[in-house]
Design an enzyme around this catalytic site. Structure first.
Site, PDB file in Angstrom:
ATOM      1  N   HIS A 356       0.787  -1.240   0.000  1.00 24.05           N
ATOM      2  CA  HIS A 356       0.000   0.000   0.000  1.00 24.05           C
ATOM      3  C   HIS A 356       0.810   1.276   0.000  1.00 24.05           C
ATOM      4  O   HIS A 356       0.241   2.360  -0.061  1.00 24.05           O
ATOM      5  CB  HIS A 356      -0.922   0.029   1.223  1.00 24.05           C
ATOM      6  N   LYS A 544      -9.192  14.091   4.149  1.00 24.67           N
ATOM      7  CA  LYS A 544      -8.354  12.892   4.185  1.00 24.67           C
ATOM      8  C   LYS A 544      -7.474  12.993   5.421  1.00 24.67           C
ATOM      9  O   LYS A 544      -7.485  14.034   6.092  1.00 24.67           O
ATOM     10  CB  LYS A 544      -7.498  12.792   2.919  1.00 24.67           C
ATOM     11  N   ARG A 545      -6.725  11.928   5.734  1.00 28.17           N
ATOM     12  CA  ARG A 545      -5.800  12.023   6.855  1.00 28.17           C
ATOM     13  C   ARG A 545      -4.863  13.227   6.670  1.00 28.17           C
ATOM     14  O   ARG A 545      -4.520  13.577   5.533  1.00 28.17           O
ATOM     15  CB  ARG A 545      -4.962  10.744   6.966  1.00 28.17           C
TER      16      ARG A 545
END
Ligand SMILES: *Cc1c(COP(=O)(O)O)cnc(C)c1O
Length: 811
Positions: A356, A544-545
């Site tokens: 990832h 988003k983060r």
């Protein structure tokens, strides 16, 4: 498929309520009404769950298990009703009882057992596997506390525990009868028996792993798969505390707590790993429990263990579950009596791995001494895997010690989990084209050239059922009216909507739909932070983060520059904009928390400044999570996907936005590239350094952020304002950001991309001012979003990695 009429539903609901609370609906609280509805829906699911199980059992079809440390499911009531095909019926029935369905849905706590994209991907995959009739199940941890709740207090992030199980979770079923024991510590006894060595794990600490099952239903197809989450309990939980003397009593409690700690809390790090022993415990705990239960199930089916890889696929979501490799080896050898060679063949064929990230701070490695003490038998197996692999490398790459030491699984006192995952699986995939290319040619080049057949790409996706049908009913209706309903089962059919891209009537409809969604979001903003925003303004969204590589800083530097220009010229000719941010920072990630503080400080300043006449506003919505994303994304005009090129493996937020008709401003990073390829250069706004330029800087140096700042007076002014008291009395409040950008030479090229980003933002402004152009862009984005449905992704996994995907079609 569930067949039910409105009257029956109403009766069932009233009956359920009576059973649960011993009173009538109208006497209950709203939460009780939610809980009763959830319980009823779960009852409806139960029959199909059982019959799906039976079908899998009798057909002996291959089962897929998706192992993930995170599942970010969000709420389950609306998606369950949608997939059962009874949401409208339910809404109407409740209306007749004077109950508002959406109101009840809002009462459900998010199931937030994940940090961000990785956990949400796992959730989208579960939905797609069930909807495509694939026997695919989730395996993970039932954290007592999910991802923390974020509040913004005086402009800064403060974390609170997410006690999501405080109320009863109606979606899960505890299956105590399926509990298994997981063993930690102790030592390994070896004895020779005939020609074999026998290994016995002794003096270990046993932990009881208790599964909680949540049904995962497919879209109107009667398939119900299982998400099995494991909870840690002491073995023999029922000893009588009162018989203990006081000292022992406390010891017993301490012991109980130390066991339960394993499934107590989700680590709140995203793309950063902390090498804590508890995390290693968590990983082995759920992997061992998961594999033991898979093997039990497999044998119950009367299968022979040598056929295991024909009947089972285990997929590991990043390296977090990579201990599945030595654990499967252990069980096949020590418990099933297979030879190393047979066990290895089966293990490699069974396991597949998704990478990832290429960020080095996210690559997991465990210190050998800790690992060995906690998992003595597993360590022996990892050591043996490493030795055999290195022996093979010595023969293949004679004298190339550098290469061999880079590829070793154990080196410098650490176990490298990515290397273990690659060696022990038959498939390694990246999550977008660029990401996979970088894995093959850079990060994992040695492994790629050693075993090219293992490497492949599977571009991420999102379930269009949650992110379009459920989150944006108005847009769904428009699509159904124009192109029919086939896109619901075949999302790439959305391409037919392109025929309407020039249609003025459709432009008007798209505008109205967006407007309604913006009004809904504006109401939420008003309610949650008291701010009034103009729904005629451009909603420019980055959610988003919070992470340096995602570059919320670049966005905020643009806001500051725009503010500076408005102060100079209050009549500046721009369309009013509302900048919307949301996202959590890891509690130990100080720079990210500083970025949140800056965003809020800038927001406070500009929202209160009358001189700029409401031309720009800034909102930071607290506690970003799935249910909040479902409110924000359908209301976005502009989608900010501005990570440093090469750093965002794929992104999935980008896909959700385009599916909802937002126009993307982006770097050519991750899946943004594939989005660009789908919609064409005219329907996305691209800026920033290219992959080649970034890689070149990293390799050869030559970037100097101070120089870039000195040459651009806008940037000079923006940067000065961070440390001259403009946004905070204390001039040092935003030092960490200033230092990251200047003193430490801007690792993520924020300053380098600044002018290119400003230019892109001014293009966004012009495009928006041309109504037809903007609506056409929006329509084309929607039309080309179908390929990013996770149904496409899962079909690719099923046929390309798990094998026999075609088998499922006729089930
Ligand atoms: C989709 C999603 C993410 C991932 O967003 P990216 O922009 O791809 O980082 C994170 N959190 C939540 C709640 C999401 O729904």
């Amino acid at each position: 498929m569930l067949c039910i009429c409105k009257e029956t539903f109403k009766q069932d609901y009233e009956q359920k309520f009576l059973e649960l609370y011993g009173k009538e609906l109208k006497e209950g609280t709203d939460y009780q009404r939610y809980e009763a509805l959830g319980s009823l829906v779960r009852d409806y699911i139960a029959k199909e769950w059982l019959s799906t199980d039976k079908k899998y059992h009798s057909s002996k079809v291959k089962q897929v298990y998706y192992f993930s440390m995170e599942f970010l499911l969000g709420r389950l009531l609306s998606s369950s009703l949608l997939n059962l095909g009874i949401r409208d019926l339910c809404r109407e029935a409740l209306e007749e009882l004077n109950i508002d369905l959406e109101g009840l849905e809002e009462l459900e706590n998010d199931q937030g057992l994940g940090n961000g994209g990785l956990g949400r991907l796992a959730a989208c995959f579960l939905d797609s596997m069930a909807s495509l009739n694939i026997p695919g199940h989730g395996c993970g941890i039932r954290y007592k506390y999910g991802f923390f709740q974020q509040k913004i207090l005086e402009g800064s992030q403060v974390e609170f525990p997410d006690n999501w199980l405080k109320e009863n979770n109606v979606w899960e079923i505890k299956r105590s009868d399926k509990a298994v024991v997981v063993k930690f510590g102790g030592s390994v006894k070896m004895e020779s028996l005939k020609e074999r060595l026998l290994f016995t794990h002794v003096n270990y600490e046993p932990v009881l792993a208790v599964p909680y099952d949540t049904p995962v239903l497919g879209y109107k197809n009667g398939t119900v798969n299982t998400l099995r989450l494991w909870s840690a309990e002491p073995v023999g939980n029922d000893f009588d505390f009162s018989t203990f003397s006081r000292g022992d009593f406390l010891k017993a409690i301490e012991y109980k707590n130390s066991i339960e700690a394993i499934s107590q809390v989700l680590y709140p790090d995203d793309s950063i790993v902390e090498g804590r022993i508890l995390r290693l415990k968590q990983q082995y705990f759920f992997v061992s429990a998961g594999i033991q239960s898979i093997i039990k199930n497999f044998k119950k089916n009367g299968n022979s263990i040598t056929d295991f890889d024909d009947k089972v696929s285990i997929h590991i979501n990043d390296t977090h579950p990579a201990l599945a490799i030595p654990e499967l080896m252990r069980i096949l050898m020590d418990e099933e009596g297979l030879s190393w060679e047979d066990a290895w063949r089966i293990t490699e064929n069974t396991i597949s791995y998704t990478n990832h990230t290429i960020l080095s701070e996210a690559l997991e490695k465990w210190p050998v001494d800790i690992f060995k003490t906690l998992l003595p038998r597993i360590y022996m197996i990892v050591e043996e895997i490493n030795e055999r692999f290195c022996r093979y490398l010595w023969n293949k790459y004679i004298g190339q010690w550098q290469k061999i030491s880079e590829m070793a699984i154990i080196a410098d006192g650490f176990i490298r989990m990515a290397n273990l995952a690659i060696v022990g699986s038959h498939s390694v995939n990246g999550v977008a084209k660029l990401h996979t290319e970088i894995l093959k040619k850079q990060v994992m080049a040695n492994f790629y050239y050693n075993s090219p057949h293992k490497f492949n790409n599977k571009t991420n996706g999102i379930t269009h059922r949650r992110w379009l049908l459920q989150a944006n009913p108005h847009l769904t209706k428009l699509l159904c009216e124009t192109i029919g309903e086939s896109f619901i089962y075949h999302p790439t059919d959305m391409e037919r909507f392109e025929a309407f891209a020039e249609d003025k009537g459709i432009h008007e409809r798209l505008y109205q739909i967006k407007k309604e969604n913006k009004i809904n979001l504006a109401n939420y903003i008003k309610k949650s932070c008291g701010l009034i925003v103009d729904t005629n303004s451009i909603f420019d969204v980055q959610v988003k983060r919070i992470h340096a590589y995602k570059r919320q800083t670049l966005n905020i530097l643009h806001v500051i520059d725009l503010y500076n220009r408005l102060l100079e010229n209050p009549n500046l000719d721009i369309t009013p904009r509302t900048f919307i941010f949301a996202g959590k920072a890891a509690p130990a990630y100080h720079l990210a928390k500083n970025i949140i503080k800056l965003i809020n400080a800038v927001g406070k300043k500009i929202n209160e400044d009358k001189r700029i006449r409401d031309k720009i506003k800034l909102v930071f919505l607290e506690n970003y999570r799935v249910s909040l994303a479902e409110k924000i994304i359908p209301a976005a005009d502009v989608s900010e996907q501005i990570s440093t090129t090469t750093k965002e493996a794929s992104g999935t937020g980008n896909m959700k936005f385009m599916m909802n008709g937002a126009v993307t401003i982006a770097t050519l990073d991750g899946a943004n590239i594939e989005i660009r390829d789908e919609v064409g250069d005219d329907n996305i706004v691209i800026f920033g350094l290219t992959e080649q330029q970034v890689l070149n800087y990293y390799k050869n140096g030559g970037y100097n952020s101070t120089e870039v700042m000195r040459k651009d007076i806008r940037l000079q002014k923006v940067m000065d304002s961070l440390i001259n008291g403009t946004y905070s009395k204390d001039h040092n409040d935003f030092r960490p950001i200033y230092d990251a950008l200047i003193t430490y030479n801007d690792e993520f090229f924020v300053l380098k991309d600044f002018s290119s980003y400003l230019e892109a933002q001014s293009r966004i402004n012009s495009l928006y001012e041309d109504f037809r152009t903007w609506q056409r862009m929006s329509a084309i984005n929607i039309a080309h979003s179908g390929i990013f449905s996770s149904d496409r992704t899962i079909e690719e996994y099923a046929t390309g990695i798990w094998g026999s995907g075609y088998l499922y079609k006729n089930l």
